[in-house]
Design a protein around this motif. Sequence first.
Motif, short mmCIF file in Angstrom:
data_model
loop_
_atom_site.label_atom_id
_atom_site.label_comp_id
_atom_site.label_asym_id
_atom_site.label_seq_id
_atom_site.Cartn_x
_atom_site.Cartn_y
_atom_site.Cartn_z
N ASP A 5 1.84 97.38 58.56
CA ASP A 5 2.55 96.25 59.15
C ASP A 5 1.99 94.96 58.54
OD1 ASP A 5 3.77 94.32 60.69
OD2 ASP A 5 3.46 95.38 62.59
N ILE A 6 2.75 94.34 57.66
CA ILE A 6 2.25 93.18 56.92
C ILE A 6 1.95 92.01 57.85
CG2 ILE A 6 2.74 91.60 55.02
CD1 ILE A 6 2.37 94.51 54.22
N GLN A 7 2.82 91.78 58.83
CA GLN A 7 2.60 90.67 59.74
C GLN A 7 1.33 90.88 60.56
OE1 GLN A 7 4.10 87.84 59.75
NE2 GLN A 7 2.92 87.03 61.48
N THR A 8 1.11 92.10 61.02
CA THR A 8 -0.13 92.39 61.76
C THR A 8 -1.35 92.22 60.87
OG1 THR A 8 1.08 93.95 63.16
CG2 THR A 8 -1.34 94.13 63.11
N ALA A 9 -1.22 92.64 59.62
CA ALA A 9 -2.34 92.48 58.69
C ALA A 9 -2.68 91.01 58.49
CB ALA A 9 -2.01 93.15 57.36
N ARG A 10 -1.68 90.17 58.35
CA ARG A 10 -1.93 88.73 58.19
C ARG A 10 -2.59 88.15 59.44
NH1 ARG A 10 3.55 85.98 56.24
NH2 ARG A 10 2.15 84.17 56.34
N GLU A 11 -2.12 88.56 60.60
CA GLU A 11 -2.71 88.05 61.84
C GLU A 11 -4.17 88.48 61.99
OE1 GLU A 11 -0.16 89.50 64.84
OE2 GLU A 11 1.51 88.13 64.39
N PRO A 64 -7.84 79.02 59.56
CA PRO A 64 -7.60 80.07 58.56
C PRO A 64 -6.13 80.43 58.47
CG PRO A 64 -9.50 80.61 59.92
CD PRO A 64 -8.86 79.42 60.55
N THR A 65 -5.64 80.57 57.26
CA THR A 65 -4.22 80.85 57.01
C THR A 65 -4.12 81.94 55.97
OG1 THR A 65 -3.72 78.52 57.42
CG2 THR A 65 -1.99 79.86 56.43
N CYS A 66 -3.25 82.92 56.23
CA CYS A 66 -3.04 84.05 55.33
C CYS A 66 -1.65 83.97 54.72
CB CYS A 66 -3.25 85.38 56.06
SG CYS A 66 -3.09 86.83 55.01
N TYR A 67 -1.56 84.17 53.42
CA TYR A 67 -0.30 84.13 52.70
C TYR A 67 -0.09 85.46 51.98
CZ TYR A 67 -1.16 79.11 53.23
OH TYR A 67 -1.44 77.87 53.74
N ILE A 68 1.18 85.77 51.69
CA ILE A 68 1.49 86.90 50.83
C ILE A 68 1.38 86.42 49.39
CG2 ILE A 68 3.24 88.58 50.14
CD1 ILE A 68 4.32 88.54 52.95
N ASN A 69 0.46 86.99 48.67
CA ASN A 69 0.21 86.54 47.31
C ASN A 69 1.18 87.14 46.31
OD1 ASN A 69 -1.10 85.23 45.21
ND2 ASN A 69 -2.59 86.88 44.92
N GLU A 70 1.31 88.47 46.31
CA GLU A 70 2.22 89.13 45.38
C GLU A 70 2.46 90.56 45.83
OE1 GLU A 70 0.61 89.33 41.50
OE2 GLU A 70 -1.20 90.44 42.09
N PHE A 71 3.49 91.16 45.26
CA PHE A 71 3.81 92.57 45.49
C PHE A 71 3.33 93.35 44.27
CE2 PHE A 71 7.02 90.28 47.98
CZ PHE A 71 6.76 90.81 49.24
N GLY A 72 2.30 94.16 44.46
CA GLY A 72 1.75 94.92 43.36
C GLY A 72 2.40 96.28 43.22
N ASP A 73 1.87 97.10 42.33
CA ASP A 73 2.43 98.44 42.10
C ASP A 73 2.21 99.35 43.29
OD1 ASP A 73 3.16 97.58 39.60
OD2 ASP A 73 1.33 98.32 38.62
N SER A 74 1.05 99.23 43.94
CA SER A 74 0.75 100.12 45.05
C SER A 74 0.24 99.38 46.27
CB SER A 74 -0.30 101.16 44.62
OG SER A 74 -1.49 100.52 44.20
N GLU A 75 0.36 98.04 46.29
CA GLU A 75 -0.17 97.30 47.42
C GLU A 75 0.55 95.96 47.55
OE1 GLU A 75 -4.25 96.44 46.60
OE2 GLU A 75 -3.79 94.90 45.11
#
Length: 367
Positions: A210-216, A246-257
């Motif tokens: 869950d990306i949103q949970t991970a950022r939180e 503290p602020t978390c951003y989505i940096n990029e979409f990698g091959d496996s992460e």
Amino acid sequence: MGMYGLWAVLQVATPTPTEASDPLPRPSWLPDYVPMFLVRLVLAVGLVVGAYYASKLARQALGRRVARRFKRPSVTRTILRSLQAAIVLAAIMVALSFFGLGFGNLALSVGVFSAVVGIVLAPIIGNILSGVFVLSEQPYEIGDMIEIKDTETKGFVEDITLLYTKVFTLDNTFMVMPNGAMRERDVVNFSAEDTRIRLTLDVGVTYESDIQTAREQLEAGARETDGVIKGGPDIRIGSARYPASPTCYINEFGDSEVSLRLRYWAQEPYKQTTVRSRVMTNVWRRFDEHDIEIPYPHSHLVFDDTSGEMQVAMREASEERAAQKSGATRRQEPEADADAETETEVGEPESEDGNPPDDETDATDSP
């Protein structure tokens, strides 16, 4: 000796034609067996020592006034040191005049030997000029925390002179750098304007998380760490403003992460490693509690008709296979092979054509 004797030593008598070239005439009260050179030496040494202590008194008397005028500790120290050096240098010049060495003679000597000592004095003069630029440009000040990029050395500026800069490193060592070398290097100042420093943490999570949970959880892990700014008004850097919390951003979409980037502000730059380690520890714990997976590399081997052949054998290891004392393991044959060998050794003999002998036929045909 009394006041009259002291006055007789310090007074300048009217030179006679024979004494016109004598810088310090011989007092009339001085016994003949005392050489005049010894008198001049004692007076010269006393003058230089007295000037040294007078320079220290002058520095103490003018220290506060100079500090209030220039505000910067490095400039204040440089001015006071220059004042001390000027007083002592003037006393040395007067002391040399007792021996007939005036300023003109010294200038002539410097002119004669300048070509010889030019190579030796060139680096010193270069460091002095660099020290003037360091004091005027103000890249760092006494008490600032700096980092020398090429050596990755961090420390506090202990002292700045016209010749060198002294840095007290975080490893509890002193490093003295010539000002010429300091001007040629990249120096990062952590505490010139503001002691707050922004740190960055890059973390990758799987696409199934869950990306949103991970950022939180990343932001929460940083907020609960001591030494991290929890929130407040935006922090201004030049014309830009950045959130203090503290602020978390989505940096990029990698091959496996999915790469996430956490940015947070530390209150002091002196414990960057400690604060970063605590933040990562809290993030690891929170990821484990919320089943957020951090991916690691996987390798997949694909074979087709053009890849050739590869033989793969799979078998279970026997419990009796134990490591030898030397660390090597002993290879054992499978039990099936051992049973087969046993049957071959104790079984019935075979005939020459490979078939077992027909005992019943032989018994019937026998007379």
